[in-house]
Motif scaffolding. Sequence first.
Motif, mmCIF file in Angstrom:
data_model
loop_
_atom_site.group_PDB
_atom_site.id
_atom_site.type_symbol
_atom_site.label_atom_id
_atom_site.label_comp_id
_atom_site.label_asym_id
_atom_site.label_seq_id
_atom_site.Cartn_x
_atom_site.Cartn_y
_atom_site.Cartn_z
ATOM 1 N N ALA A 103 0.831 -1.220 0.000
ATOM 2 C CA ALA A 103 0.000 0.000 0.000
ATOM 3 C C ALA A 103 0.858 1.259 0.000
ATOM 4 C CB ALA A 103 -0.928 -0.011 1.206
ATOM 5 N N GLN A 106 1.900 2.740 -3.426
ATOM 6 C CA GLN A 106 0.921 3.205 -4.419
ATOM 7 C C GLN A 106 0.985 4.719 -4.570
ATOM 8 O OE1 GLN A 106 -3.295 2.367 -3.566
ATOM 9 N NE2 GLN A 106 -3.585 1.947 -5.754
ATOM 10 N N GLU A 151 -7.214 -2.364 4.177
ATOM 11 C CA GLU A 151 -6.220 -1.567 3.451
ATOM 12 C C GLU A 151 -5.968 -2.127 2.052
ATOM 13 O OE1 GLU A 151 -2.371 -1.298 5.358
ATOM 14 O OE2 GLU A 151 -1.968 0.628 4.381
ATOM 15 N N VAL A 155 -6.478 -0.330 -1.700
ATOM 16 C CA VAL A 155 -5.433 -0.229 -2.731
ATOM 17 C C VAL A 155 -5.976 -0.737 -4.058
ATOM 18 C CG1 VAL A 155 -3.209 -1.165 -3.460
ATOM 19 C CG2 VAL A 155 -3.525 -0.419 -1.094
#
Lengths: 654, 654
Positions: A103, A106, A151, A155
């Motif tokens: 994550a 990103q 999470e 993403v």
Amino acid sequence: MASPVLPSSGALSPLGLDSVRLTPGFWGDRVALNREVIIAHCQEWMERAGWIGNFRRLGGDPARRDPVLRQGREFSDSEIYKLLEGMAWAGHPALPELAATVARAQEEDGYLNTRWYGDRYTDFEWGHELYCYGHLIQAGVARLRTHGEDELTGVVRRAADHICRRFMDTSETCGHPVVEMALVELYRATGAERYLEMARRFVERRGLPALDDIEFGRAYFQDDLPVRRARVFRGHAVRAVYLASGAVDVAVETGDAELLSAIEAQWERTVARRVHLTGGMGSRHSDEAFGDDFELPPDRAYSETCAGIGSIMLAHRLLLATGDVRYADLAERTMFNVLATSPALEGRSFFYANPLHVRVPAAPPEGMNPAAEGGLRSPWFTVSCCPNNIARTYASLAAYVATSDASGVQIHHHTPAEIHHEGLVLRVETGYPWSGEVTVRVVRGGSGRISLRVPPWASGARISHGGTTRPVPAGYAVAEGRWRPGDEIRLHLPMTPRWTYPDRRVDAVRGCAAVERGPLVYCAESVKDEPPLALVEARVSPPVEHLVDGVVELDVEAVLVSPGADAWPYASSPRTGGPARAEDAATPPAPPAPGNADTPGPAGKADTPEPAGKAGTPEEPVPVPSGEPLRLVPYHRWGNQGPATMRVWLPTAG
Amino acid sequence: MASPVLPSSGALSPLGLDSVRLTPGFWGDRVALNREVIIAHCQEWMERAGWIGNFRRLGGDPARRDPVLRQGREFSDSEIYKLLEGMAWAGHPALPELAATVARAQEEDGYLNTRWYGDRYTDFEWGHELYCYGHLIQAGVARLRTHGEDELTGVVRRAADHICRRFMDTSETCGHPVVEMALVELYRATGAERYLEMARRFVERRGLPALDDIEFGRAYFQDDLPVRRARVFRGHAVRAVYLASGAVDVAVETGDAELLSAIEAQWERTVARRVHLTGGMGSRHSDEAFGDDFELPPDRAYSETCAGIGSIMLAHRLLLATGDVRYADLAERTMFNVLATSPALEGRSFFYANPLHVRVPAAPPEGMNPAAEGGLRSPWFTVSCCPNNIARTYASLAAYVATSDASGVQIHHHTPAEIHHEGLVLRVETGYPWSGEVTVRVVRGGSGRISLRVPPWASGARISHGGTTRPVPAGYAVAEGRWRPGDEIRLHLPMTPRWTYPDRRVDAVRGCAAVERGPLVYCAESVKDEPPLALVEARVSPPVEHLVDGVVELDVEAVLVSPGADAWPYASSPRTGGPARAEDAATPPAPPAPGNADTPGPAGKADTPEPAGKAGTPEEPVPVPSGEPLRLVPYHRWGNQGPATMRVWLPTAG
């Protein structure tokens, strides 16, 4: 429901991981090995290789984006995503931390790739960016269906929305399909129709063409023809079956019957002409591709593990869409002879390619194998798609076992399991594939039809329940009734070993036969090549069964023939078969031309055997009496005893 | 003397282009085609591709050294050098201008490469810089021996001296051998011993190892073992035979008997296990490499044209060193079945790979072929080593025909020619390989032994001279005497067509046989695959000869068998052979498992033939009566009639 494939329509509905629990048995044991060993093995190697570190380096700080420091191939991100998918299905505790590492890499707009930041989307033929997203999305779908939003799914949604914004109205697509089926599944999991539309456009764009030509030709990535106009799977085998899977998903969700039947026809033609006996797909090493029709060499069979997995994914989709048992039949063949073959019994090394004939006993290179080859399994590969693909497939395997429809439950794959469906609870007890006895015991009662798949080889199958027994043909054995706890359905599948012969157009195995028993293909494995398999000829007589540590091994009668000692491997008369005898080595072999065995030239060497020391296969007849038993083992178990030669197709004597 | 190989010692001495003139006939016609068509074709394509332009751009002005503008692969310079060598042997008028273009690109210190200026010698595994020098030096040697010193030979001397300065005391070598044999020949041509010493060090360094490991492993460039310790040729086939040629040259000039016998043993083992019937070398497309022992697939045979040429170069060196006729025997097999096969009859397209079986009638891609494959010959390739290699080899071919020793003259290859040796002038007249009659007519008298090679297949050969006729075994037929003008020596080589069978360890052609006649391998060629070669089975009966436009074609008896119509190409009973009959299509074929032909699953499809329209090979039996003649043509002539299927190895009936 916890299943990798959840079509909104179709003949059959999958029963997911929450409805089917595998218990100790052939597949249950492997799923446990995956949870306890394989998943951790994959994570350890990807840490060691720095592929996970690629995400850490990107995390937050653009200054650390140093391409020189990046490790692994341009598609290595996808390996972490496949492992995340496996962790999600397995409910593995390591998922949140690994997902957090991903994550942090990103970008604001949803772009995520450790290789192409800066020059994103500059190489659609080889860049694999959409391919990586595909595996990321599949991981997110697995997480949504086993856990819910977190999470990782955030993403995935940002990445998927980025894809839709960037590609909805272009003519671009990826050199390696997978994003198509991933987007359809994300649509199924979220209801957001833009994902389905994006997948549909990716499927339709390919073959217009959408990509540049390459050395292997556009067929390599199925860009030579629009998918609905192709007649057979061709090119890179993994790409071919991944694309077909995505096309089936699009066809099912959009009600595109033409597209669905196009894929069915391609599958049918491919299965008739381009599939190895093991169910393995791919005949060429150079481009990891299907060969021409009937180009099915056992020694150079590529039969990539990932192509086998993709074929199982495709067959499952076609089974759900049509209910046609032939798809489950091929899936089973591929599960037992490719999926179960790749990992070593201890789960720490893997076959990438799964050839049907190995001539030289050899260990793979130490450490990370730079090639897909190597006589034995490797712990890891420079291109390591296969181990992670095994991990995610084993972790979701229970979802392939059974389905339901309005009439009741269908059990396609026989393995110990507990199956829940609308109050009905069934326990499947079986020693399959070693035994052909399958018992379905009713634990909690209910109504509905219970259908058990009867494979095409199971001639003489019988089903018993409610005090009656009747023969059942291949297809599905159906038991009707109101079920009470304690009721039993017993399926008897005859497991007589059988000799199998190739179509005469399969040139590479002319004059050979193979032995199968139940769903298993068998092979001769010769540790250190003693006896030398190049000199073995089998007699086609009924194989004799031996139960060894719970595994059925088979003895066939074989003769060891004389190698002769030519200086030139072509001669004016065929070798007479027959057993090796000491004299055979002394008598001059056939000359390369009539009557010249005693003359100079290569022919002249005919009566001068090479020193045995120089020989790769022995030049002296080996003192094994004729008609000795040759032990065959299940193909999926070969290569667990150190360097050995192996062959599935045995030359037949006489 | 005008010969590409001039050892200072050895059993036999070559007779060069100035002693042997090829006259119209099988080889003389091809040498003329090369001079008139092939050389110009190569130059035109390399101008069009910009490979010659690479030199122009570099000429003088460093500012024009723009890597972006450079065309072709990193080794494309070598193609121009091979063409220069061909022009030199052919005395082609275009040489000086092309040589001047090359000369202007050379740097002050002798370095010359259009790809690596700036970052010279940074990639020995793939850079090919020394490989390019090797071909440059061979061109210079050809120019020295046919013309004398000029601009080209000056360039070559500066480059060779640069190599000696740069590499004499390092441990480096090139990923692709060739500079070794080139430097030995430059030593032979100039007497400068540093060139020999540099070559010796390059040969000895390899395998210590001298190069980094790569995906294919160090065996790919023969860096896995010191050359004198290897037991067989392995890895990239062209690299293997080029290295062996250089090692023989070094062994001969340094009197290294151990090195020479090591190469002889490697050659012997390779010929016994790793060579196709055509003499072609290389079984794997992925790394253009030899396979394992007896891995000799006809369909995926790589048999690169350049590997065949390298094998001829090596055999010629071993023949000169040892006088052993078996080297001339393999050279002849390779000349007629690889060297003569690559160029189309009109000389404007070429085979790169020379497979022995083609299943799908196909034309290669338009223009420059990015692959080595393609069902037919291509005018040019992205990697276009083969056409220029043909050009230089045809241009020097006369130097391979005959040799001399103290006793007299040896004629190894029978083709119309005029041979001069120490006052003796001989004219060879023959229709070989179509006819087995070879007449050697004395034009100018002299003394000495005249030896004519008798190939190993020529059982019953006879020689006639001085009014007597006697049988001669394979090897050399020797005629002694004082020769007067008008004397004749007549050699009779029986050309009866013969069936040839593979060693049983050659799995890929089990159950097949091939037809040979004289030095020629024959094949069935089926234009548009009518009749379908996948369904042909041959009867092993004496082939019937037909003379067609001066070419001997052969008819064998064949039956066309029914394809059946399986949905799965593996069945529980072998197909019975026998002719195709209309009924065959209707009767259900063997099921994939006992007794299940009428059940669902892939087996269930068994009695449903696919629509013929979908078939790549016909599903309906083709209405050809059984026992029809099947026409075989010389393998080297196949592929000149448009897309066709072809097979050398024919399944035998019954």
